[in-house]
Write an enzyme that holds these catalytic residues in place. Structure first.
Site, mmCIF file in Angstrom:
data_model
loop_
_atom_site.group_PDB
_atom_site.id
_atom_site.type_symbol
_atom_site.label_atom_id
_atom_site.label_comp_id
_atom_site.label_asym_id
_atom_site.label_seq_id
_atom_site.Cartn_x
_atom_site.Cartn_y
_atom_site.Cartn_z
ATOM 1 N N GLU A 178 -23.827 28.869 10.607
ATOM 2 C CA GLU A 178 -25.085 29.593 10.782
ATOM 3 C C GLU A 178 -24.897 30.845 11.638
ATOM 4 O OE1 GLU A 178 -24.034 26.841 12.063
ATOM 5 O OE2 GLU A 178 -25.142 26.153 13.823
ATOM 6 N N SER A 228 -14.504 22.319 14.747
ATOM 7 C CA SER A 228 -13.900 21.825 15.990
ATOM 8 C C SER A 228 -13.612 20.321 15.878
ATOM 9 C CB SER A 228 -14.853 22.097 17.154
ATOM 10 O OG SER A 228 -16.076 21.443 16.906
ATOM 11 N N CYS A 283 -7.700 29.196 14.102
ATOM 12 C CA CYS A 283 -7.171 27.851 14.338
ATOM 13 C C CYS A 283 -5.651 27.859 14.340
ATOM 14 C CB CYS A 283 -7.678 26.891 13.282
ATOM 15 S SG CYS A 283 -6.988 27.237 11.674
ATOM 16 N N GLU A 383 -8.914 23.708 23.870
ATOM 17 C CA GLU A 383 -8.847 24.789 22.896
ATOM 18 C C GLU A 383 -9.814 25.862 23.382
ATOM 19 O OE1 GLU A 383 -10.699 24.273 19.011
ATOM 20 O OE2 GLU A 383 -9.185 25.577 18.119
HETATM 21 P P1 NAD Z 1 -17.984 23.862 14.899
HETATM 22 O O1 NAD Z 1 -17.360 22.535 14.843
HETATM 23 O O2 NAD Z 1 -18.902 24.181 16.024
HETATM 24 O O3 NAD Z 1 -18.857 24.122 13.562
HETATM 25 C C1 NAD Z 1 -18.315 23.921 12.272
HETATM 26 C C2 NAD Z 1 -19.457 23.561 11.325
HETATM 27 O O4 NAD Z 1 -20.071 22.345 11.782
HETATM 28 C C3 NAD Z 1 -20.553 24.615 11.261
HETATM 29 O O5 NAD Z 1 -20.957 24.748 9.923
HETATM 30 C C4 NAD Z 1 -21.657 24.030 12.128
HETATM 31 O O6 NAD Z 1 -22.943 24.391 11.691
HETATM 32 C C5 NAD Z 1 -21.456 22.532 11.996
HETATM 33 N N1 NAD Z 1 -21.831 21.811 13.214
HETATM 34 C C6 NAD Z 1 -21.745 22.265 14.500
HETATM 35 N N2 NAD Z 1 -22.178 21.321 15.359
HETATM 36 C C7 NAD Z 1 -22.534 20.253 14.614
HETATM 37 C C8 NAD Z 1 -23.046 18.951 14.935
HETATM 38 N N3 NAD Z 1 -23.279 18.583 16.183
HETATM 39 N N4 NAD Z 1 -23.284 18.098 13.920
HETATM 40 C C9 NAD Z 1 -23.054 18.452 12.643
HETATM 41 N N5 NAD Z 1 -22.571 19.679 12.289
HETATM 42 C C10 NAD Z 1 -22.310 20.557 13.252
HETATM 43 O O7 NAD Z 1 -16.811 24.942 14.800
HETATM 44 P P2 NAD Z 1 -16.910 26.518 14.940
HETATM 45 O O8 NAD Z 1 -17.146 26.861 16.370
HETATM 46 O O9 NAD Z 1 -17.821 27.084 13.908
HETATM 47 O O10 NAD Z 1 -15.423 26.937 14.510
HETATM 48 C C11 NAD Z 1 -14.348 26.983 15.397
HETATM 49 C C12 NAD Z 1 -13.557 25.697 15.364
HETATM 50 O O11 NAD Z 1 -13.056 25.461 14.046
HETATM 51 C C13 NAD Z 1 -12.320 25.732 16.247
HETATM 52 O O12 NAD Z 1 -12.206 24.497 16.889
HETATM 53 C C14 NAD Z 1 -11.173 25.948 15.266
HETATM 54 O O13 NAD Z 1 -9.910 25.496 15.691
HETATM 55 C C15 NAD Z 1 -11.661 25.172 14.109
HETATM 56 N N6 NAD Z 1 -10.994 25.604 12.890
HETATM 57 C C16 NAD Z 1 -10.029 24.798 12.379
HETATM 58 C C17 NAD Z 1 -9.356 25.189 11.243
HETATM 59 C C18 NAD Z 1 -8.290 24.322 10.655
HETATM 60 O O14 NAD Z 1 -7.823 24.646 9.594
HETATM 61 N N7 NAD Z 1 -7.876 23.236 11.278
HETATM 62 C C19 NAD Z 1 -9.665 26.404 10.626
HETATM 63 C C20 NAD Z 1 -10.657 27.206 11.166
HETATM 64 C C21 NAD Z 1 -11.327 26.779 12.309
#
Ligand code: NAD
Length: 498
Positions: A178, A228, A283, A383
């Site tokens: 979002e 995450s 990531c 991280e």
């Molecule tokens: P995030 O976990 O906050 O959000 C990811 C998705 O989950 C979003 O669409 C968000 O709306 C949803 N979300 C967030 N909180 C939620 C909850 N409590 N319940 C259900 N859904 C929820 O991650 P971010 O901040 O958007 O992205 C960064 C993170 O993603 C970093 O930790 C990074 O390392 C990771 N990442 C990992 C890879 C990989 O390939 N391993 C690739 C890109 C990013």
């Protein structure tokens, strides 16, 4: 408050949905809210899933040739109009235009893999397993699939999944982050232009409400998640408990081990590119350099000298590094710098003092280098997900590998050395999913799969490549016997082995 509201994309058209909740979408380089985004209710997710379910039978039955044509069309359009998408990425995420272009190029690789779908979706055939009996496997789409993506690659991460899912005959509900939701809708519109029937790719915006609705929806057959670690774990557990296939990629803390025989200029260039590209919000970013004592001082000097040449500012102005995604995230990342000093580390380059080529209110933090970070510090353990590079000094290879293997994360790692034997030992001994040898960001090409170990990937389903296709296909094994009068007619009994 901004006046433009970003709509969902359902059944091939923009949709407002029922929910009245919206969230802010910032321009991080200006530090202002530029748009609002709709935050779906459970009912809005139901509408998107119904659209995908309605579209599924016809899309599943669409010929491979026709599905392939759509993917080739999408590839051509995306290639031709990547500048538009890059501008959207820079405006909502903040990454500089060159990083946005790099993100799109890596996403395009997966679209090209989707064009090669016939080779990955065909089954196998064993003739005459018993006299007159053949056994073969069919690979069929699983149905309606859900994709939930993070903010840091608003185009590339959705592209890791939806092209393969769609090429394989599934229909999709995508819930992008979002924080920077426009790229997903832009790509869905482009898929329509490429000939994709309405309802095959739907985009719903939202937060936990929308995510939970997807996780619990009985019609959604699988969930592909990137984000995450705590959320990845939650997604894995909840979606599995609801009987779905899950691929859940989590966070990371990637180490780069530099041995004394390494080319230190190459290693310093790599550390700077991998540490500060996309402001460290990757990531696969390198966030810890494990420097062997004998070369540590020289390496730190080379890294900080290169950092002094980086420009930080508005991503549209040709800078090297842009802002962070939100003010809160910038403040959280900057907060680690004081903690580092309290924990006994040395702040070599302080990103809070950087000169900015951009608006004063942008969410800025310049490239930061911290030396002698103790592994007991949260600065080492967490991280941080920002432009903060930690140096941890080690006495040699063994201690370096010990530290890497003790990390809860296992996404990527790299070794810099000219010793082939050490590199070979390293690739064998580290408990990490993607390894670079004199390569700092070892993101596999599209025809090899992507995924980490330990808390960086829950379950065993990796993204893209052959495993990415398998995730979106279910196998059916057929045992077949046909009446052949020349062999005495039909025998209705179970085939006997002879
Ligand atoms: P995030 O976990 O906050 O959000 C990811 C998705 O989950 C979003 O669409 C968000 O709306 C949803 N979300 C967030 N909180 C939620 C909850 N409590 N319940 C259900 N859904 C929820 O991650 P971010 O901040 O958007 O992205 C960064 C993170 O993603 C970093 O930790 C990074 O390392 C990771 N990442 C990992 C890879 C990989 O390939 N391993 C690739 C890109 C990013």
């Amino acid at each position: 408050m901004a006046t433009t509201t970003i709509d969902h994309w359902i059944d091939g058209a923009p949709a407002t949905g029922e929910s009245e909740r919206t969230g802010p979408v910032y321009n991080p380089a200006l530090g202002v809210e530029q748009k609002r985004v709709r935050l779906a209710s459970t009912e809005d997710v139901d509408t998107a899933v119904e659209s995908a379910a309605r579209a599924f039978p016809a899309w599943r039955d669409t010929s491979i040739a026709k599905r392939q044509q759509v993917m080739f069309g999408f590839r051509e359009l995306l290639n031709a109009r990547s500048g538009e998408l890059a501008a959207i990425l820079t405006s909502e995420h903040g990454k500089v235009l060159s990083d946005a272009g790099g993100e799109i190029a890596r996403g395009l690789e997966v679209v090209e893999l989707a064009c090669a779908m016939p080779g990955y979706t065909k089954g196998e055939y064993s003739e005459n397993v018993s006299t007159g009996v053949d056994v073969y496997t069919l690979k069929q789409p699983v149905g309606v699939v859900g994709i939930i993506s993070p903010f840091n690659f608003p185009a590339m991460v959705p592209l890791w999944f939806f092209p393969l899912a769609i090429a394989a005959g599934n229909t999709v509900v995508l819930k992008p982050s979002e924080k920077d939701p426009s790229a997903a809708v832009w790509m869905a519109e482009l898929m329509k232009e490429a000939g994709l029937p309405d309802g095959v790719l739907n985009v719903v915006h939202g937060d936990k409400v929308a995510v939970d609705a997807l996780l619990e929806h009985p019609v959604v057959r699988s969930i592909s998640f990137v984000g995450s670690t705590p959320i990845a774990q939650y997604i894995y557990q909840t979606a599995s408990a609801n009987g779905k296939r899950v691929q859940a990629l989590g966070g990371a803390k990637n180490h780069m081990l530099v041995l004394p025989d390494a080319d230190l200029d190459l290693a310093a260039d790599a550390a700077v590119n991998a540490g500060f590209g996309s402001a460290g919000e990757r990531c696969m970013a390198v966030s810890v350099v494990l420097a062997v004592d004998a070369i540590a001082d020289e390496l730190v000097a080379k890294v900080s000298e290169r950092m002094s040449r980086l420009t930080t500012g508005d991503g549209t102005r040709g800078c090297d590094m842009g802002p962070l995604i939100t003010r809160e995230h910038r403040d959280k990342v900057a907060g680690y710098l004081d903690v580092a000093v309290d924990d006994g580390a040395t702040l070599v380059v302080d990103g809070r003092e950087v000169e900015i080529d951009g608006a004063a209110d942008g969410f800025w933090l310049g490239p930061t280098l911290i030396d002698r970070v103790p592994t007991s510090s949260v600065v080492y353990q967490d991280e941080i997900f920002g432009p903060v590079l930690s140096i941890v000094r080690v006495d040699g290879y063994e201690q370096g590998v010990e530290i890497i293997n003790a990390s809860r994360y296992g996404n990527g790692t790299a070794i810099f050395t000219n010793d082939g034997g050490a590199a070979r030992r390293f690739q064998r001994e580290v408990t990490v999913g993607m390894i670079g040898i004199n390569v700092p960001i070892p993101v596999p090409v599209a025809y090899h799969s992507f995924g980490g170990w330990k808390d960086s990937l829950f379950g065993d389903a990796k993204a893209y490549g052959p495993k990415g296709f398998d995730f979106f296909l279910q196998e059916k094994a057929v045992t077949s016997r046909w009446l052949d009068p020349s062999h005495g007619g039909l025998n209705l009994g179970f085939p006997q082995h002879d």
